[in-house]
Design an enzyme around this catalytic site. Structure first.
Site, PDB file in Angstrom:
ATOM      1  N   HIS A  90      62.896 -23.577 -68.994  1.00 51.21           N
ATOM      2  CA  HIS A  90      61.846 -23.533 -67.969  1.00 51.21           C
ATOM      3  C   HIS A  90      60.474 -23.878 -68.534  1.00 51.21           C
ATOM      4  CE1 HIS A  90      64.682 -21.988 -65.116  1.00 51.21           C
ATOM      5  NE2 HIS A  90      64.958 -20.951 -65.879  1.00 51.21           N
ATOM      6  N   LYS A 140      52.214 -13.621 -59.409  1.00 48.21           N
ATOM      7  CA  LYS A 140      52.871 -14.620 -58.567  1.00 48.21           C
ATOM      8  C   LYS A 140      53.107 -14.095 -57.147  1.00 48.21           C
ATOM      9  CE  LYS A 140      55.415 -16.504 -62.506  1.00 48.21           C
ATOM     10  NZ  LYS A 140      54.881 -17.781 -62.941  1.00 48.21           N
ATOM     11  N   ARG A 192      43.368 -22.549 -65.251  1.00 46.99           N
ATOM     12  CA  ARG A 192      42.857 -22.976 -66.554  1.00 46.99           C
ATOM     13  C   ARG A 192      43.148 -24.455 -66.715  1.00 46.99           C
ATOM     14  NH1 ARG A 192      47.957 -23.698 -68.750  1.00 46.99           N
ATOM     15  NH2 ARG A 192      49.487 -22.177 -68.049  1.00 46.99           N
ATOM     16  N   GLU A 198      51.040 -25.581 -58.959  1.00 44.94           N
ATOM     17  CA  GLU A 198      52.386 -26.038 -59.271  1.00 44.94           C
ATOM     18  C   GLU A 198      53.288 -25.922 -58.045  1.00 44.94           C
ATOM     19  OE1 GLU A 198      52.705 -25.251 -64.050  1.00 44.94           O
ATOM     20  OE2 GLU A 198      53.656 -23.757 -62.747  1.00 44.94           O
ATOM     21  N   HIS A 251      59.506 -30.566 -60.633  1.00 47.74           N
ATOM     22  CA  HIS A 251      58.262 -29.807 -60.781  1.00 47.74           C
ATOM     23  C   HIS A 251      57.139 -30.833 -60.678  1.00 47.74           C
ATOM     24  CE1 HIS A 251      55.520 -26.840 -62.998  1.00 47.74           C
ATOM     25  NE2 HIS A 251      54.824 -27.951 -62.926  1.00 47.74           N
ATOM     26  N   GLY A 255      54.848 -18.937 -68.948  1.00 43.08           N
ATOM     27  CA  GLY A 255      55.456 -19.590 -70.102  1.00 43.08           C
ATOM     28  C   GLY A 255      56.971 -19.632 -70.026  1.00 43.08           C
ATOM     29  N   GLY A 256      57.514 -19.634 -68.807  1.00 36.80           N
ATOM     30  CA  GLY A 256      58.964 -19.732 -68.649  1.00 36.80           C
ATOM     31  C   GLY A 256      59.708 -18.432 -68.913  1.00 36.80           C
TER      32      GLY A 256
HETATM   33  P1  ADP Z   1      55.814 -19.954 -65.352  1.00 39.45           P
HETATM   34  O1  ADP Z   1      54.695 -19.054 -65.015  1.00 39.45           O
HETATM   35  O2  ADP Z   1      56.696 -19.418 -66.406  1.00 39.45           O
HETATM   36  O3  ADP Z   1      55.348 -21.363 -65.582  1.00 39.45           O
HETATM   37  P2  ADP Z   1      56.889 -20.926 -62.818  1.00 39.45           P
HETATM   38  O4  ADP Z   1      56.974 -20.118 -61.588  1.00 39.45           O
HETATM   39  O5  ADP Z   1      55.835 -21.968 -62.864  1.00 39.45           O
HETATM   40  O6  ADP Z   1      56.759 -19.952 -64.045  1.00 39.45           O
HETATM   41  O7  ADP Z   1      58.305 -21.608 -63.077  1.00 39.45           O
HETATM   42  C1  ADP Z   1      58.609 -22.278 -64.269  1.00 39.45           C
HETATM   43  C2  ADP Z   1      59.731 -23.293 -64.032  1.00 39.45           C
HETATM   44  O8  ADP Z   1      60.910 -22.646 -63.527  1.00 39.45           O
HETATM   45  C3  ADP Z   1      59.397 -24.352 -63.006  1.00 39.45           C
HETATM   46  O9  ADP Z   1      58.682 -25.422 -63.551  1.00 39.45           O
HETATM   47  C4  ADP Z   1      60.780 -24.761 -62.525  1.00 39.45           C
HETATM   48  O10 ADP Z   1      61.384 -25.637 -63.432  1.00 39.45           O
HETATM   49  C5  ADP Z   1      61.568 -23.460 -62.564  1.00 39.45           C
HETATM   50  N1  ADP Z   1      61.536 -22.795 -61.239  1.00 39.45           N
HETATM   51  C6  ADP Z   1      60.619 -21.916 -60.813  1.00 39.45           C
HETATM   52  N2  ADP Z   1      60.875 -21.512 -59.551  1.00 39.45           N
HETATM   53  C7  ADP Z   1      62.000 -22.147 -59.167  1.00 39.45           C
HETATM   54  C8  ADP Z   1      62.797 -22.134 -57.972  1.00 39.45           C
HETATM   55  N3  ADP Z   1      62.491 -21.374 -56.939  1.00 39.45           N
HETATM   56  N4  ADP Z   1      63.894 -22.931 -57.931  1.00 39.45           N
HETATM   57  C9  ADP Z   1      64.246 -23.694 -59.004  1.00 39.45           C
HETATM   58  N5  ADP Z   1      63.542 -23.734 -60.142  1.00 39.45           N
HETATM   59  C10 ADP Z   1      62.434 -22.982 -60.248  1.00 39.45           C
HETATM   60  P1  ADP Z   2      51.695 -24.959 -69.213  1.00 36.25           P
HETATM   61  O1  ADP Z   2      52.244 -25.124 -67.836  1.00 36.25           O
HETATM   62  O2  ADP Z   2      50.300 -25.484 -69.339  1.00 36.25           O
HETATM   63  O3  ADP Z   2      52.604 -25.420 -70.276  1.00 36.25           O
HETATM   64  P2  ADP Z   2      52.360 -22.287 -70.132  1.00 36.25           P
HETATM   65  O4  ADP Z   2      52.425 -21.112 -69.227  1.00 36.25           O
HETATM   66  O5  ADP Z   2      53.655 -22.769 -70.682  1.00 36.25           O
HETATM   67  O6  ADP Z   2      51.564 -23.400 -69.348  1.00 36.25           O
HETATM   68  O7  ADP Z   2      51.388 -21.882 -71.324  1.00 36.25           O
HETATM   69  C1  ADP Z   2      50.376 -22.744 -71.781  1.00 36.25           C
HETATM   70  C2  ADP Z   2      50.273 -22.672 -73.263  1.00 36.25           C
HETATM   71  O8  ADP Z   2      49.697 -21.456 -73.677  1.00 36.25           O
HETATM   72  C3  ADP Z   2      51.591 -22.811 -73.962  1.00 36.25           C
HETATM   73  O9  ADP Z   2      51.443 -23.682 -75.054  1.00 36.25           O
HETATM   74  C4  ADP Z   2      51.908 -21.423 -74.422  1.00 36.25           C
HETATM   75  O10 ADP Z   2      52.650 -21.446 -75.608  1.00 36.25           O
HETATM   76  C5  ADP Z   2      50.534 -20.844 -74.614  1.00 36.25           C
HETATM   77  N1  ADP Z   2      50.527 -19.433 -74.328  1.00 36.25           N
HETATM   78  C6  ADP Z   2      50.832 -18.846 -73.171  1.00 36.25           C
HETATM   79  N2  ADP Z   2      50.664 -17.535 -73.262  1.00 36.25           N
HETATM   80  C7  ADP Z   2      50.240 -17.285 -74.519  1.00 36.25           C
HETATM   81  C8  ADP Z   2      49.877 -16.110 -75.248  1.00 36.25           C
HETATM   82  N3  ADP Z   2      49.921 -14.912 -74.708  1.00 36.25           N
HETATM   83  N4  ADP Z   2      49.499 -16.239 -76.524  1.00 36.25           N
HETATM   84  C9  ADP Z   2      49.451 -17.443 -77.093  1.00 36.25           C
HETATM   85  N5  ADP Z   2      49.754 -18.583 -76.476  1.00 36.25           N
HETATM   86  C10 ADP Z   2      50.151 -18.505 -75.211  1.00 36.25           C
HETATM   87 MG    MG Z   3      54.397 -22.550 -64.281  1.00 36.14          MG
END
Ligand code: ADP
Ligand code: ADP
Ligand code: MG
Length: 679
Positions: free
Chosen positions: A235, A116, A299, A275, A208, A164-165
């Site tokens: 998240h 990131k 992806r 995103e 989001h 994945g939050g």
């Molecule tokens: P991940 O790789 O786990 O998806 P993200 O960076 O996409 O991580 O963030 C996941 C979620 O966390 C976002 O969809 C949003 O709801 C929250 N989030 C991320 N960054 C911020 C921020 N700067 N301020 C508020 N919420 C945030």
């Molecule tokens: P999206 O924004 O598409 O939901 P996520 O970051 O939450 O993206 O992950 C996409 C999917 O892949 C989710 O269903 C998550 O559970 C799965 N996933 C992510 N990382 C892994 C992993 N290391 N092994 C298995 N499943 C994974």
């Molecule tokens: Mg994300």
């Protein structure tokens, strides 16, 4: 185009990819772990190769083994799905080295967007707006603290390698920063193997909103509009929709252009998602919306079907075409959208217990009527409901993989229509055997915030009063449904028409029956009276008696029948699934769990206490198998009773001697009447 591809994934996404491949005449090879030997995705493909143990590291992440499988089966390309190997640049490189096409972006783009912090530096140069924050390489805790102090609180610490939050900490004030940093780094090193973090301003009540992009190997790149994924827990996305409510043409064009710029900055090829976190000062003021880049997922996204539903395009088909070297099928100006689509992620989890993931067998898995996945195009075919899943009734949600059971996608001309369809489709989704979020999703869909599109990532906590522990059916209606179902089963077991032979009651002179129920851990007694043909009255607990009628429903909206129960004047369609004494009652209003205690199973217990044998229900004594003075052993049959034309055997609860028979065969007895004395 490829003749054969290998799908390096499992579950719904493997089935999803296989469906498009089949439609395009492409052969598919599945890979599977021990736990997935009989899985739906294995059946969905033309061939399948076992690649190892149940844990992902022993199978779905073992890429040498997967590449070997591709070579052995003659596959030309590998589709990684999402999760697992989809964002692993080493795997993308290894595919190329093995002479296989990786159906995804170039390894360099995965690498560039993988971290990131690095991707934010890149985006900065590409002119894409960023959330105010620190994403430098220097990870000195004192420096990180100073940066957070400058950004201000609340601040967000994010693992650079996170996903994945996971690996995120909101920090409310400066004094909490050090502890939050340490805990975030611990989680990051454990989950992602790197403790590098970045710091961002924590946007309050943000939305989001993400943009679907697509690039090809000819230098073209387009966007397929946006998806709003603001409804989240931990998240992580729960409901996703397209278009984003309140989105203006101008903002869409700006965000689309920013997303395309982001993709072009890394020479993106294939499907990707950019995103954004969107700040808004009020829900109904789109002009106040400011967007900032968060991350790019290199992806296909879980929620891609909502984009397919509004555009009428098949994104997997586009992936396959692009990967085989074709140009994008459409130019930007040719991409249109119609209507509104919403996806709900049905997960095995317990919303009432902090969304704790659940495992178990899908003993009952009934789905709403939907299109089988032929074409992704919902708007063109007029298909309003689509279900993407990787499981069947009888399958188990194991602890090895994620907890998503299915995705329910609906399309409508308007958001309102899509919402109504989603609510109905969720009502028709019956899962018994493990906890799911289906009822919770219905409550979200019906909540004021979601219904009126007041969206932000705090929607779930804000609406918590109406989302959790809600029983929208009610004890009385649930009891009525369960008792009607039990009566139907009793009479149907005799082969009689359950509804025209209500006089069977009268011929026995029985006008009253009792049922012992258990609801939310409390015993509840229900009393049923025969009023006249077809009409019963039911009293549940202390509540006033209400009239009860029931008819089986041939024209049930659910496959598998059900009952129409008319109770308190309201006509409710209900479907009851038994799991031992537990009854799962599904109605259009909601679902509820209530137990119908088996009177015979519990009669023994009562008898044990009193040392007596009583009639567990009103009925007729058919015969005695013993006479006064007989020695009997526990479990031995003593008497046969008949009620509702069904025979019930009454067995000795313990060893003893029969002292006296208190009735003769043919006698009618009331519930609770002592039949014989056992000493
Ligand atoms: P991940 O790789 O786990 O998806 P993200 O960076 O996409 O991580 O963030 C996941 C979620 O966390 C976002 O969809 C949003 O709801 C929250 N989030 C991320 N960054 C911020 C921020 N700067 N301020 C508020 N919420 C945030
Ligand atoms: P999206 O924004 O598409 O939901 P996520 O970051 O939450 O993206 O992950 C996409 C999917 O892949 C989710 O269903 C998550 O559970 C799965 N996933 C992510 N990382 C892994 C992993 N290391 N092994 C298995 N499943 C994974
Ligand atoms: Mg994300």
């Amino acid at each position: 185009m490829f003749k054969k591809i290998l799908i390096a994934n499992r579950g719904e996404i493997a089935c999803r990819v296989a469906a498009t491949a089949r439609r395009m005449g492409i052969q598919t090879v599945a890979v599977y772990s021990d736990a997935d030997a009989g899985a739906k995705h294995v059946q969905a493909c033309d061939e399948a190769v076992h690649v190892g143990g149940s844990a992902p590291k022993d199978s779905y992440l073992r890429w040498e083994r997967i590449l070997q499988a591709a070579k052995d089966t003659g596959a030309e390309a590998v589709h990684p799905g999402y999760g697992f190997l989809s964002e692993n640049e080493d795997f993308a490189k290894a595919c190329a080295a093995a002479g296989l096409v990786f159906i995804g972006p170039p390894a360099s783009a995965i690498l560039a967007m993988g971290l990131k912090a690095e991707s934010k530096r890149l985006m900065e140069t590409a002119g894409v707006p960023l959330v105010p924050g620190y994403h430098g390489a220097d990870q000195d805790p004192a420096l990180l603290q100073r940066e957070a102090d400058v950004i201000g609180y609340p601040a967000l610490i994010k693992a650079s390698a996170g996903g994945g939050g996971k690996g995120m900490r909101v920090v409310e004030k400066s004094e909490d920063f050090a502890a939050a940093l340490a805990s975030c780094q611990r989680e990051a090193i454990n989950s992602f193997g790197s403790d590098a973090v970045l710091i961002e301003k924590y946007v309050q009540r943000p939305r989001h909103i993400e943009i679907q992009v697509f690039g090809d190997t000819h230098g073209n790149c387009v966007y397929l509009f946006e998806r709003d994924c603001s409804v989240q827990r931990r998240h992580q996305k729960v409901l996703e929709e397209a278009p984003a409510p309140g989105m203006t043409e101008a903002l869409r064009a700006q965000m689309g252009a920013a997303a395309v710029a982001a993709a072009k900055a890394v020479n993106y090829v294939g499907a990707g998602t950019v995103e954004f976190i969107v700040e808004q000062t009020a829900y109904d003021q789109p002009e106040s919306m400011k967007f900032f880049f968060m991350e790019m997922n290199t992806r296909l996204q879980v929620e891609h079907p909502v984009t397919e539903a509004i555009t009428g395009l098949d994104l997997v088909e586009w992936q396959l075409r692009v990967a085989s070297g074709e140009p994008l099928p459409l130019q930007q100006s040719e991409i249109r959208m119609t209507g509104h689509a919403i996806e709900a992620r049905i997960c095995a989890e317990n919303p009432d217990n902090n969304f704790l993931p659940a495992t178990g067998m899908l003993q009952v898995y009934r789905k709403p009527q939907a299109s089988s996945f032929e074409r992704a195009n919902m708007s063109d075919t007029g298909v309003a409901v689509r279900i993407d899943d990787g499981v069947r009734e009888g399958d188990t949600i194991s602890p090895f993989y994620d907890s998503m059971v299915a995705k329910l996608i609906v399309h409508g001309d308007t958001r309102e229509q899509a919402l109504a369809r989603l609510d109905t489709a969720l009502a028709q989704t019956h899962i018994v055997g493990l906890n799911t979020n289906v009822q919770f999703l219905r409550h979200v869909v019906r909540s004021a915030s979601f219904a009126t599109a007041k969206l932000d990532t705090a929607l779930i906590p804000r609406e918590s009063a109406v989302l959790f522990k809600q029983d929208t059916v009610g004890l009385q209606a649930a009891a009525a449904a369960v008792i009607a179902d039990a009566l139907q089963a009793e009479v149907a077991a005799q082969g009689a028409d359950p509804f025209s032979r209500r006089d069977g009651w009268q011929s026995h002179g029985i006008t009253q029956r009792r049922f012992e129920l258990e609801y939310e851990g409390q015993p509840v007694r229900a009393e049923l009276r025969y009023e006249r043909a077809g009409v019963l009255s039911l009293q549940v607990g202390e509540a006033a008696a209400a009239s009860l009628q029931f008819t089986s429903s041939e024209t049930s909206p659910n496959p598998g029948g059900g009952l129409w129960v008319q109770f308190n004047g309201a006509r409710i369609h209900s479907q009851v699934h038994a799991q031992g004494e537990v009854r799962h009652v599904f109605t259009p209003q909601g679902a509820v769990r209530i137990s119908l205690l088996d009177p015979l199973a519990h009669a023994g217990e009562a008898a044990q206490e009193g040392g007596r044998l009583t009639a567990p229900m009103p009925g007729k004594v058919v015969s005695f198998a013993v006479k006064a003075g007989d020695r009997v052993l526990a479990g031995q049959a003593l008497a046969v009773m008949e009620a509702m034309k069904m025979e019930h055997t009454i067995a000795a609860p313990q060893d003893g001697t029969v002292a006296e028979l208190l009735y003769a065969p043919g006698d009618q007895v009331a519930e609770g009447a002592e039949l014989l004395k056992l000493l």
